[in-house]
Design a protein around this motif. Structure first.
Motif, PDB file in Angstrom:
ATOM      1  N   THR A  29      -0.356 -16.792  -4.919  1.00 37.51           N
ATOM      2  CA  THR A  29      -1.442 -17.077  -5.572  1.00 37.51           C
ATOM      3  C   THR A  29      -2.801 -16.173  -6.378  1.00 37.51           C
ATOM      4  O   THR A  29      -2.720 -17.011  -7.789  1.00 37.51           O
ATOM      5  CB  THR A  29      -2.983 -17.625  -4.804  1.00 37.51           C
ATOM      6  N   HIS A  61      -4.758 -11.431   6.106  1.00 41.41           N
ATOM      7  CA  HIS A  61      -2.917 -11.194   5.607  1.00 41.41           C
ATOM      8  C   HIS A  61      -1.860 -11.102   7.031  1.00 41.41           C
ATOM      9  O   HIS A  61      -2.168  -9.601   7.504  1.00 41.41           O
ATOM     10  CB  HIS A  61      -2.714 -11.286   4.586  1.00 41.41           C
ATOM     11  N   THR A 112     -15.697 -16.484  13.649  1.00 44.81           N
ATOM     12  CA  THR A 112     -14.090 -17.171  12.965  1.00 44.81           C
ATOM     13  C   THR A 112     -13.929 -15.830  12.618  1.00 44.81           C
ATOM     14  O   THR A 112     -14.127 -14.753  12.047  1.00 44.81           O
ATOM     15  CB  THR A 112     -14.925 -18.351  12.053  1.00 44.81           C
ATOM     16  N   ARG A 116      -3.811 -16.027   6.907  1.00 48.08           N
ATOM     17  CA  ARG A 116      -3.450 -16.667   6.077  1.00 48.08           C
ATOM     18  C   ARG A 116      -2.164 -15.641   5.783  1.00 48.08           C
ATOM     19  O   ARG A 116      -2.156 -15.116   6.091  1.00 48.08           O
ATOM     20  CB  ARG A 116      -3.816 -16.132   4.130  1.00 48.08           C
ATOM     21  N   SER A 138      -9.262 -11.206  -3.113  1.00 48.49           N
ATOM     22  CA  SER A 138      -8.596 -11.039  -4.476  1.00 48.49           C
ATOM     23  C   SER A 138      -9.006  -9.983  -4.904  1.00 48.49           C
ATOM     24  O   SER A 138     -10.416  -9.648  -5.007  1.00 48.49           O
ATOM     25  CB  SER A 138      -9.290 -12.214  -5.310  1.00 48.49           C
ATOM     26  N   SER A 176      -5.883 -19.283  -2.309  1.00 49.41           N
ATOM     27  CA  SER A 176      -5.709 -20.299  -0.979  1.00 49.41           C
ATOM     28  C   SER A 176      -6.943 -21.274  -0.972  1.00 49.41           C
ATOM     29  O   SER A 176      -7.910 -21.149  -1.073  1.00 49.41           O
ATOM     30  CB  SER A 176      -5.386 -19.816   0.083  1.00 49.41           C
ATOM     31  N   ARG A 190     -12.015 -24.479   0.487  1.00 48.51           N
ATOM     32  CA  ARG A 190     -12.184 -24.730  -0.549  1.00 48.51           C
ATOM     33  C   ARG A 190     -10.700 -25.074  -1.005  1.00 48.51           C
ATOM     34  O   ARG A 190      -9.894 -24.872  -0.323  1.00 48.51           O
ATOM     35  CB  ARG A 190     -11.648 -22.845  -0.826  1.00 48.51           C
ATOM     36  N   PRO A 218     -19.285 -17.848   3.659  1.00 45.98           N
ATOM     37  CA  PRO A 218     -19.688 -17.058   2.102  1.00 45.98           C
ATOM     38  C   PRO A 218     -19.011 -16.862   1.032  1.00 45.98           C
ATOM     39  O   PRO A 218     -18.212 -16.603   1.075  1.00 45.98           O
ATOM     40  CB  PRO A 218     -20.029 -15.669   3.555  1.00 45.98           C
TER      41      PRO A 218
HETATM   42  O1  TXA Z   1      -5.251 -16.101  -2.347  1.00 45.47           O
HETATM   43  C1  TXA Z   1      -5.778 -15.947  -1.627  1.00 45.47           C
HETATM   44  O2  TXA Z   1      -7.072 -16.751  -0.493  1.00 45.47           O
HETATM   45  C2  TXA Z   1      -6.464 -14.595  -1.443  1.00 45.47           C
HETATM   46  C3  TXA Z   1      -5.380 -13.818  -1.548  1.00 45.47           C
HETATM   47  C4  TXA Z   1      -5.792 -12.619  -2.759  1.00 45.47           C
HETATM   48  O3  TXA Z   1      -4.696 -13.973  -0.499  1.00 45.47           O
HETATM   49  N1  TXA Z   1      -7.529 -14.386  -1.439  1.00 45.47           N
HETATM   50  C5  TXA Z   1      -8.923 -14.162  -1.574  1.00 45.47           C
HETATM   51  O4  TXA Z   1      -9.386 -13.913  -0.743  1.00 45.47           O
HETATM   52  O5  TXA Z   1      -9.751 -15.128  -2.070  1.00 45.47           O
HETATM   53  P1  TXA Z   1     -11.556 -14.347  -1.017  1.00 45.47           P
HETATM   54  O6  TXA Z   1     -11.871 -13.327  -0.164  1.00 45.47           O
HETATM   55  O7  TXA Z   1     -10.902 -14.020  -2.897  1.00 45.47           O
HETATM   56  O8  TXA Z   1     -11.699 -15.329  -0.528  1.00 45.47           O
HETATM   57  C6  TXA Z   1     -12.051 -15.548   0.711  1.00 45.47           C
HETATM   58  C7  TXA Z   1     -13.344 -16.286   1.314  1.00 45.47           C
HETATM   59  C8  TXA Z   1     -14.113 -16.512   1.447  1.00 45.47           C
HETATM   60  O9  TXA Z   1     -15.203 -16.499  -0.274  1.00 45.47           O
HETATM   61  C9  TXA Z   1     -14.846 -17.054   1.916  1.00 45.47           C
HETATM   62  O10 TXA Z   1     -15.333 -17.968   2.001  1.00 45.47           O
HETATM   63  C10 TXA Z   1     -13.816 -17.325   3.477  1.00 45.47           C
HETATM   64  O11 TXA Z   1     -12.518 -16.935   2.176  1.00 45.47           O
HETATM   65  N2  TXA Z   1     -13.536 -17.128   4.279  1.00 45.47           N
HETATM   66  C11 TXA Z   1     -13.178 -15.856   5.034  1.00 45.47           C
HETATM   67  N3  TXA Z   1     -13.888 -15.681   6.260  1.00 45.47           N
HETATM   68  C12 TXA Z   1     -13.528 -16.627   6.679  1.00 45.47           C
HETATM   69  C13 TXA Z   1     -14.745 -17.144   8.005  1.00 45.47           C
HETATM   70  N4  TXA Z   1     -14.594 -16.685   8.878  1.00 45.47           N
HETATM   71  N5  TXA Z   1     -15.687 -18.661   8.081  1.00 45.47           N
HETATM   72  C14 TXA Z   1     -15.447 -19.131   6.094  1.00 45.47           C
HETATM   73  N6  TXA Z   1     -14.755 -18.735   5.789  1.00 45.47           N
HETATM   74  C15 TXA Z   1     -14.431 -17.471   5.631  1.00 45.47           C
END
Ligand code: TXA
Ligand code: MG
Length: 323
Positions: A29, A61, A112, A116, A138, A176, A190, A218
């Motif tokens: 991604t 991950h 929670t 992935r 990211s 993702s 998302r 968030p």
């Molecule tokens: O493709 C991807 O998902 C990339 C690659 C590196 O794997 N990662 C990514 O991570 O986009 P990040 O941190 O930029 O976005 C993760 C999003 C957060 O903005 C949040 O909204 C959601 O995942 N998230 C994570 N844990 C969560 C939880 N327990 N409940 C709700 N949302 C969560």
């Protein structure tokens, strides 16, 4: 600091991670900023490196569904989605398993966890070599465009990262798709690298939390993925002084800097090009970037989501935006 992701590079990266260091790694991604998900200090360093406000949880991950479900509790729906889409660009938000080796900072202290299983061979090799799950947002500064090349990570995060593994350009180019399976009917948190229609074919209709429920994911606030140059969306052609991001051909007579997301109007090609081309045009010195309309179906849904967030975010990110 950056190295090709050969066997020696992966071994070194796993050693750095085991010592609490940070390694940027390629996924299909975007590039991720990896840390041992169970190491509180390492996870705190991720937040500092990104300038990400505490409380925005990270994606964990894992090398396979078994390891992912050791962290998050899977029901039949989760197992079916994992079977269909992992490894690949789908993130599942699941109830956190009691005793899972995940630092509270990585889940924002919620009940929670987002898990992935990435498909990129370097990400998989790294997860195997490390032997523990990696917290990996990211690898961009909070609120800015996600990196799809190792060079983006080096430019943006510099010495805050101990090592950047170079696995070439990210093939999908969008983060993702995130589906929550924690409470009540499945919800789309998302749009992303797997078209929502594909997920719904497997999971049934997904609930789409409204803007008033943004606290559910968030970090997915209104403003995000922002270049420094303001954007004008839905533009058929550039005006004087504008750069142009085309879809299906740059109009004759466009004078300024231009890129074409996909000359043949292919949404997967457009997704793979989106963040890199926005960066390139952001650096072109135009007063504004005009962006051609992209159909809002399949991957186009996620492309439009990122463009709309970017259009709202050209000013310096406000507190609480981005990720
Ligand atoms: O493709 C991807 O998902 C990339 C690659 C590196 O794997 N990662 C990514 O991570 O986009 P990040 O941190 O930029 O976005 C993760 C999003 C957060 O903005 C949040 O909204 C959601 O995942 N998230 C994570 N844990 C969560 C939880 N327990 N409940 C709700 N949302 C969560
Ligand atoms: Mg992000």
């Amino acid at each position: 600091m950056a190295r090709r992701a050969g066997v020696a590079g992966i071994r070194e990266a796993a050693r750095i991670l085991a010592g609490g260091g940070l390694v940027a790694f390629p996924t299909e991604t975007v590039y991720g900023l990896g840390a041992d998900a169970g190491n509180r200090d390492a996870v705190r360093r991720v937040f500092r490196a990104k300038g990400r406000p505490a409380g925005h949880p990270l994606i964990v991950h894992a090398p396979d569904a078994g390891a992912a479900f050791a962290v998050g509790e899977a029901d039949a729906r989760a197992r079916a989605l994992a079977e269909r889409f992992w490894p690949g660009p789908l993130t599942l938000v699941l109830p956190l398993r009691a005793g899972a080796a995940v630092a509270p900072e990585a889940t924002g202290g919620r009940g929670t966890v987002a898990v992935r299983v990435p498909a990129h061979p370097v990400a998989r090799a790294l997860l195997e070599a490390a032997g523990f799950p990696l917290a990996g947002p990211s690898a961009n500064p909070h609120g800015r465009l996600s990196p799809t090349l190792a060079a983006h990570v080096r430019e943006d995060l510099g010495d805050a990262v101990d090592l950047v593994l170079d696995g070439g350009p990210a093939a999908v180019g969008l983060e993702s798709t995130i589906v929550e399976l924690a409470a009540g009917p499945p919800a789309l948190l998302r749009a992303g690298g797997i078209p929502v229609e594909d997920v719904e074919r497997a999971a049934g209709p997904l609930r789409r939390p409204g803007p008033d429920e943004e606290a559910r994911a968030p970090g997915m606030l209104r403003r995000h993925y922002a270049p420094r140059t303001p954007l004008r969306l839905g533009a058929e052609a550039p005006e004087p002084g504008e750069a142009f991001l085309a879809f299906g051909g740059v109009p004759a007579g466009a004078a300024g800097p231009a890129r074409d997301l996909s000359p043949r109007r292919d949404l997967a090609e457009a997704a793979a090009n989106l963040f890199r081309m926005l960066r390139e045009l952001d650096g072109a010195g135009a007063a504004r970037i005009a962006v051609a309309p992209v159909p809002a179906e399949g991957l186009g849904l996620a492309i439009n989501d990122r463009l709309e967030r970017a259009a709202r975010g050209a000013a310096p990110p406000a507190a609480g935006a981005g990720g």
